[in-house]
Design a protein around this motif. Structure first.
Motif, mmCIF file in Angstrom:
data_model
loop_
_atom_site.group_PDB
_atom_site.id
_atom_site.type_symbol
_atom_site.label_atom_id
_atom_site.label_comp_id
_atom_site.label_asym_id
_atom_site.label_seq_id
_atom_site.Cartn_x
_atom_site.Cartn_y
_atom_site.Cartn_z
ATOM 1 N N ASN A 1 5.278 3.970 -8.295
ATOM 2 C CA ASN A 1 4.056 3.252 -7.931
ATOM 3 C C ASN A 1 2.818 4.137 -8.024
ATOM 4 O O ASN A 1 1.763 3.685 -8.469
ATOM 5 N N VAL A 2 2.948 5.394 -7.618
ATOM 6 C CA VAL A 2 1.817 6.319 -7.749
ATOM 7 C C VAL A 2 1.470 6.481 -9.223
ATOM 8 O O VAL A 2 0.297 6.389 -9.614
ATOM 9 N N GLU A 3 2.495 6.703 -10.042
ATOM 10 C CA GLU A 3 2.269 6.862 -11.487
ATOM 11 C C GLU A 3 1.613 5.616 -12.077
ATOM 12 O O GLU A 3 0.644 5.715 -12.819
ATOM 13 N N PRO B 1 0.829 -1.214 0.000
ATOM 14 C CA PRO B 1 0.000 0.000 0.000
ATOM 15 C C PRO B 1 0.864 1.265 0.000
ATOM 16 O O PRO B 1 1.928 1.309 0.617
ATOM 17 N N LEU B 2 0.382 2.283 -0.698
ATOM 18 C CA LEU B 2 1.123 3.542 -0.779
ATOM 19 C C LEU B 2 1.348 4.148 0.602
ATOM 20 O O LEU B 2 2.389 4.748 0.861
ATOM 21 N N THR B 3 0.381 3.984 1.492
ATOM 22 C CA THR B 3 0.544 4.540 2.843
ATOM 23 C C THR B 3 1.710 3.883 3.574
ATOM 24 O O THR B 3 2.463 4.553 4.267
ATOM 25 N N SER B 4 1.872 2.573 3.392
ATOM 26 C CA SER B 4 3.000 1.873 4.019
ATOM 27 C C SER B 4 4.324 2.361 3.450
ATOM 28 O O SER B 4 5.298 2.560 4.180
ATOM 29 N N THR C 1 9.104 8.160 5.498
ATOM 30 C CA THR C 1 9.074 9.115 6.603
ATOM 31 C C THR C 1 9.909 8.619 7.780
ATOM 32 O O THR C 1 10.628 9.398 8.406
ATOM 33 N N ALA C 2 9.831 7.327 8.076
ATOM 34 C CA ALA C 2 10.621 6.757 9.171
ATOM 35 C C ALA C 2 12.116 6.891 8.889
ATOM 36 O O ALA C 2 12.893 7.244 9.789
#
Length: 178
Positions: free
Chosen positions: A151-153, A98-101, A107-108
């Protein structure tokens, strides 16, 4: 015309020299030499600052391919004030994570780098190992960020209707949506 410059440690190519040292420490150079089809002693001499020889571009590419370690390539690019990232080897399919992961992992890593920077600033100095770890983390984070963009693209291009709907929602003048 190119004029060599020396950094504060008296070396002309500090990023390259650091990359060579890290690469030498990480791999058995005799095995690398045999894998790239050269004589072990010749390869070891090419990586030695005391010797006059240098690895060729083809040697660097071959070593990166057989080891999966692009440290030498990164050192070369940093000498040109550039950075490299590994591109995804796929048929334009995105990662299933998932994009959120993915965003949280990026970010981490950024948080770890910030913590390391604060620690280095408080100590007033940075040892070679900490510097190398920070460079490795930052390079990995740039790669993860590039994969995230890929991945977003790929996800939004795979579903054109969703892209149009998303664009419409974000650019429309509907109150409360933009």
């Amino acid at each position: 015309m190119f004029k060599p410059h020396l950094d504060k440690y008296g070396t002309e190519f500090p990023h390259w020299e650091s990359a060579v040292a890290r690469f030498k420490a990480a791999h058995n150079q005799s095995e690398v030499a045999r894998s790239i089809g050269t004589q072990p002693q010749l390869w070891i001499n090419k990586l030695s600052p005391e010797q006059s020889g240098e690895p060729t571009v083809k040697n660097v590419i071959a070593a990166a391919r057989v080891t999966g370690d692009c440290t030498l390539v990164h050192g070369l690019l940093l000498e040109l004030d550039m950075a490299g990232i590994a591109l995804p080897k796929s048929n334009h399919q995105g990662d299933e994570q998932p994009l959120t992961s993915q965003a949280l992992e990026i970010t981490a890593t950024a948080g770890e780098l910030a913590r390391d920077a604060i620690s280095a600033q408080q100590a007033g100095r940075v040892c070679q190992q900490r510097r190398d770890n920070a460079v490795s983390k930052a390079t990995a984070m740039m790669g993860a960020l590039a994969l995230f963009v890929h991945n977003v693209e790929s996800r939004f291009h795979a579903i054109p209707g969703m892209t149009v709907a998303f664009d419409t929602l974000t650019t429309s003048a509907v109150p409360g949506i933009s």
